[in-house]
Write a protein that holds these residues in place. Structure first.
Motif, mmCIF file in Angstrom:
data_model
loop_
_atom_site.group_PDB
_atom_site.id
_atom_site.type_symbol
_atom_site.label_atom_id
_atom_site.label_comp_id
_atom_site.label_asym_id
_atom_site.label_seq_id
_atom_site.Cartn_x
_atom_site.Cartn_y
_atom_site.Cartn_z
ATOM 1 N N SER A 215 -66.876 16.010 86.184
ATOM 2 C CA SER A 215 -65.929 16.527 85.193
ATOM 3 C C SER A 215 -66.526 16.822 83.828
ATOM 4 O O SER A 215 -66.045 17.700 83.130
ATOM 5 C CB SER A 215 -64.768 15.542 85.034
ATOM 6 N N MET B 102 -57.381 14.349 81.704
ATOM 7 C CA MET B 102 -58.303 15.286 82.331
ATOM 8 C C MET B 102 -58.960 14.618 83.538
ATOM 9 O O MET B 102 -59.532 13.530 83.423
ATOM 10 C CB MET B 102 -59.367 15.753 81.348
ATOM 11 N N ARG C 38 -58.814 23.707 92.843
ATOM 12 C CA ARG C 38 -57.923 24.447 91.939
ATOM 13 C C ARG C 38 -58.419 25.868 91.680
ATOM 14 O O ARG C 38 -57.660 26.730 91.244
ATOM 15 C CB ARG C 38 -57.755 23.683 90.622
ATOM 16 N N HIS D 249 -61.650 20.024 76.154
ATOM 17 C CA HIS D 249 -60.289 19.535 76.356
ATOM 18 C C HIS D 249 -60.166 18.079 75.924
ATOM 19 O O HIS D 249 -61.037 17.256 76.226
ATOM 20 C CB HIS D 249 -59.903 19.618 77.837
ATOM 21 N N ASP E 228 -65.351 21.663 80.392
ATOM 22 C CA ASP E 228 -65.250 22.147 81.763
ATOM 23 C C ASP E 228 -66.396 23.099 82.095
ATOM 24 O O ASP E 228 -67.265 23.392 81.266
ATOM 25 C CB ASP E 228 -63.871 22.769 82.034
ATOM 26 N N LYS F 143 -59.272 24.334 83.056
ATOM 27 C CA LYS F 143 -57.883 23.923 82.934
ATOM 28 C C LYS F 143 -57.103 25.065 82.274
ATOM 29 O O LYS F 143 -57.362 25.406 81.119
ATOM 30 C CB LYS F 143 -57.743 22.662 82.071
ATOM 31 N N GLN G 177 -51.901 15.532 84.695
ATOM 32 C CA GLN G 177 -53.339 15.749 84.866
ATOM 33 C C GLN G 177 -53.710 17.206 84.587
ATOM 34 O O GLN G 177 -53.054 18.134 85.044
ATOM 35 C CB GLN G 177 -53.745 15.357 86.290
ATOM 36 N N ASN G 178 -54.767 17.377 83.805
ATOM 37 C CA ASN G 178 -55.315 18.696 83.467
ATOM 38 C C ASN G 178 -54.350 19.570 82.679
ATOM 39 O O ASN G 178 -54.435 20.797 82.720
ATOM 40 C CB ASN G 178 -55.764 19.429 84.743
ATOM 41 N N LYS G 179 -53.455 18.917 81.949
ATOM 42 C CA LYS G 179 -52.512 19.628 81.093
ATOM 43 C C LYS G 179 -52.734 19.219 79.642
ATOM 44 O O LYS G 179 -53.258 18.132 79.373
ATOM 45 C CB LYS G 179 -51.067 19.319 81.506
ATOM 46 N N SER H 298 -58.293 14.394 76.253
ATOM 47 C CA SER H 298 -57.725 13.625 77.360
ATOM 48 C C SER H 298 -57.184 12.315 76.824
ATOM 49 O O SER H 298 -57.864 11.609 76.072
ATOM 50 C CB SER H 298 -58.803 13.357 78.424
ATOM 51 N N PRO I 260 -50.419 25.730 82.666
ATOM 52 C CA PRO I 260 -50.684 25.045 83.940
ATOM 53 C C PRO I 260 -49.550 25.186 84.939
ATOM 54 O O PRO I 260 -48.403 25.489 84.589
ATOM 55 C CB PRO I 260 -50.867 23.586 83.515
ATOM 56 N N GLU J 114 -51.006 20.444 88.359
ATOM 57 C CA GLU J 114 -52.324 21.026 88.061
ATOM 58 C C GLU J 114 -53.421 20.078 88.553
ATOM 59 O O GLU J 114 -54.431 19.873 87.911
ATOM 60 C CB GLU J 114 -52.461 21.287 86.556
#
Length: 759
Positions: A407, A55, A231, A536, A530, A63, A48-50, A538, A67, A71
């Motif tokens: 998100s 995402m 985060r 990003h 973001d 992000k 996740q989120n990498k 996903s 990471p 993450e």
């Protein structure tokens, strides 16, 4: 107020542990054990989120390019576990209950039925949903839309829909013939979009993640990092360790900005070490941020007179407009009014101003504590003013940083989901698709709700979300949903919006972002933006909850094809078969921001679409950044006094927007049901009540409309005088539709006038 009152009141509930730490790990473990997640959810969380991972569908925090091992945060884990439950709410399960019965259920219990699996239509004769086919649903919805005036319809979008889905949704709406494209931003950060556009020429924040590695001061206003963007605590912790000063202004002492222990640090977990986050935590009254900032500015002006070179006079002269008008307003504002309105002492505000004057690179962070007020745009303007005075916008380690919620809520606006035609490149759309887009302004969320209430809206199509539960004045609007001729809900789980139905209602289940989206050319990826304007990619890899599910883009295309006349430039089937073609369209429509979109979508840390204000290129009427003068020292529409209090609606730690994961509000030290009213103990006593007493909240808004919320219980809590707190969305019945930010029509959820009655 004595200096000691800036600290926690030990006689009221609070969480006596750092945010993160073992409490966070135990919470995730509890949901892994109790929410029945599918096999593979841990693998999804670890990616996740990498880059080339999944995402998160929860918050919009940035992000990082490099990471952490994990993450994801506590609430991000809850969202992913929630998405990938083994529980199923198919036609057989949903058919056991009437809509009338389901309307009496709690929000949590509705969603606990599980993932929706089949397209369904509402049958008014039996008061139940019944299974249908996708083709039958598309054809019936399209046939109905073809009979309606497009401008009497609304296409709403929730903030979790991808850039690809959002672009197609907005295109469908405009091809159909309207700009009625509100989204969840209308209920949270539309104030940001309007205010920042006016003041610095860009509708989004100017900061990127790297700025937090170089700042030496961070000012927080009305943002609950621990629950809403956990985060974010990692860069805050690193900033504190290198000596960065952090000052927080918030009516509620939110634990995330008090203390943090990194769950991924063995030293902190085993040694019991934690990092103090805020050097000073000031419990400003609701709506008092304008006055608080004015007090800081007032002292900065004095310091500049005494010492010189406190203000960046060269920057002000070259890059800003109307500083003199703003300065005059501040000088004419007395300290007594500043202290009374903010609830803070002159000494505290002077201390913060001194810290600000010593700092070289300052970031101003804010959330809905600024945006959701009648004069929310003025609050944002004051924070911009403060930053401009020392040139803290448009350079490394400095800037303004609104923290967005869902998100992709910011990304939806970026690719055209907007009721404001001036924000969309309509001429380019006209050229690409050979049609004449509508040029009139569409409806906001507030206007859509009012239109449903008045009967002016005949159809409502919702791309995700729980609109009926999220809006203000839901108690007044609830009954009006049955008047719609068409109500289409694209969703993953059952929620209250799906129970307020009549003939013409359709429930269309879709994939979640973590599931494999297999189309004609193979597995597809989607993209999101973001809070710091980075894009990003996903990829979903989990097996879909049911083979009958369709993706959001496929559902949009199915309805659009059944609604619109053929257009040789509109290729729904090809776009759904290959989402890369949709990204090509986004690049073609927004070439400056999405250059080489498909090639860059998996850039570690995301690719930055740019921000003119970050480059000190001010796209304002004056060509410079604007100093603005507020209408007054408070952002409230009605000041508290006598028996009138200001209600602040809050989300719990076990909640994201209208999704209720459970009934623990751990980070506030509360483990109770949601029907409570938080109030300072001395205020409870002064009003003649007692802790634990049953009460009713009654609207004090002066429009002649009765609004009541019964079945509540008082809880003594550490809050400033003159205000109370209650949970969103339960307390939305007390928020009038016409109580909103004057610049953006964002509902004033943080500044609602109410009275308290004994039950």
């Amino acid at each position: 107020m004595s200096r000691s009152e800036t600290d926690q009141d030990p006689n009221t509930p609070f969480y006596d542990h750092p945010t993160g730490g073992w409490g966070s790990i135990k919470s995730v473990a509890r949901h892994l054990g109790g929410d029945k997640p599918a096999v593979g959810v841990l693998e999804t969380l670890l990616k996740q989120n990498k880059p080339k991972g999944h995402m998160c569908t929860s918050c919009a925090w940035a992000k990082p390019a490099s990471p952490h091992l994990a993450e994801f945060c506590e609430n991000g884990a809850k969202a992913t576990i929630w998405d990938h439950t083994l529980e199923r709410c198919g036609p057989e399960v949903l058919g056991r209950y009437t809509a009338t019965e389901l309307r009496m259920w709690r929000d949590h219990d509705l969603e606990m039925l599980g993932r929706l699996t089949h397209p369904m239509r509402f049958d008014a004769a039996t008061d139940r949903y019944v299974e249908t086919s996708w083709d039958a649903a598309f054809q019936a919805i399209g046939a109905k839309l073809r009979t309606l005036d497009p401008k009497s319809t609304v296409f709403y979008a929730s903030g979790r829909a991808s850039l690809e889905s959002s672009y197609l949704w907005a295109l469908f709406g405009r091809l159909y013939g309207h700009n009625n494209l509100p989204d969840s931003s209308n209920m949270c950060h539309e104030t940001t979009s309007v205010a920042l556009k006016q003041k610095i020429g860009a509708p989004v924040g100017t900061c990127i993640l790297d700025d937090f590695e170089h700042c030496d001061m961070i000012l927080f206003f009305g943002q609950n990092t621990g629950s809403n963007s956990p985060r974010f605590l990692h860069p805050l912790q690193e900033a504190r360790k290198r000596g960065c000063k952090i000052v927080t202004f918030n009516p509620v002492r939110e634990r995330g900005l008090v203390e943090f222990a990194n769950p991924q640090s063995p030293v902190e977990m085993l040694g019991g070490k934690a990092t103090k986050i805020s050097d000073l935590y000031l419990q400003v009254k609701p709506g008092g941020d304008i006055a608080a900032i004015a007090g800081m500015v007032k002292h900065l002006l004095t310091l500049d007179e005494e010492r010189g070179e406190v203000l960046d006079r060269a920057f002000i002269a070259q890059h800003t407009h109307d500083f003199a008008g703003f300065e005059t307003w501040v000088r004419n504002l007395g300290w007594d009014e500043i202290e009374h309105t903010s609830g803070l002492t002159r000494d505290d505000l002077v201390e913060v101003a001194e810290m600000y004057a010593r700092s070289q690179r300052v970031i101003g962070v804010y959330g809905m504590g600024l945006t959701q007020h009648v004069h929310g745009a003025d609050s944002i303007g004051m924070l911009v003013n403060l930053l401009l005075m020392r040139g803290n916008i448009g350079r490394l380690g400095a800037g303004i940083c609104p923290v967005r919620g869902h998100s992709n809520v910011q990304g939806q606006r970026t690719v055209g989901v907007s009721e404001k035609p001036e924000l969309v490149p309509l001429d380019r759309l006209a050229e690409i698709f050979d049609f004449e887009p509508p040029r009139d302004t569409g409806v906001t969320t507030v206007e859509a709700a009012q239109g449903i209430l008045d009967g002016d809206i005949t159809a409502f199509l919702s791309l995700g979300g729980n609109f009926a539960r999220a809006i203000p004045d839901q108690g007044r609007v609830d009954h009006a949903w049955a008047k719609l001729g068409l109500n289409v809900q694209i969703a993953t789980r059952l929620n209250r919006s799906h129970t307020l139905v009549a003939d013409g209602a359709w429930l269309l289940p879709c994939l979640v972002r973590g599931e494999e989206d297999l189309q004609a050319t193979g597995p597809q990826a989607v993209t999101i933006e973001d809070t710091m304007s980075h894009i990003h990619g996903s990829i979903g890899r989990r097996k879909p909850a049911a083979p009958t599910l369709l993706s959001e883009p496929a559902i949009i295309a199915g309805i659009a094809k059944a609604t619109l006349d053929p257009n040789p430039n509109v290729h729904w089937d090809a776009w759904i078969g290959n989402y890369a073609l949709v990204r090509d369209l986004i690049e073609q429509t927004y070439p400056d921001q999405f250059r080489d979109f498909n090639d860059r979508m998996f850039t570690p840390g995301g690719f930055y679409r740019g921000n003119t204000a970050r480059d000190r290129n001010w796209k304002t009427e004056s060509g410079k950044a604007e100093f603005t003068t507020p209408v007054g020292p408070s952002s409230l529409g009605q000041m508290p006094g006598g028996d009138v209090y200001t209600l602040v609606t809050l989300r719990s730690n076990d909640q994201f927007n209208t999704t209720i994961y459970g009934y623990r509000d751990r980070l506030r030290g509360l483990n109770t049901d949601r029907m409570i009213v938080m109030m300072a103990p001395e205020e409870i006593a002064a009003a003649g009540f007692r802790d634990g007493q049953g009460v009713t909240l009654v609207s004090a808004h002066q429009d002649g409309t009765p609004r009541r919320l019964e079945g509540l219980r008082l809880v003594a809590y550490d809050l400033p005088p003159g205000c109370v707190g209650a949970y969103y969305p339960e307390a939305n019945v007390l928020v009038p539709l016409d109580l909103y930010d004057m610049a953006s029509k964002t509902p004033a959820f943080k500044g609602v006038p109410i009275r308290i009655e004994a039950a």
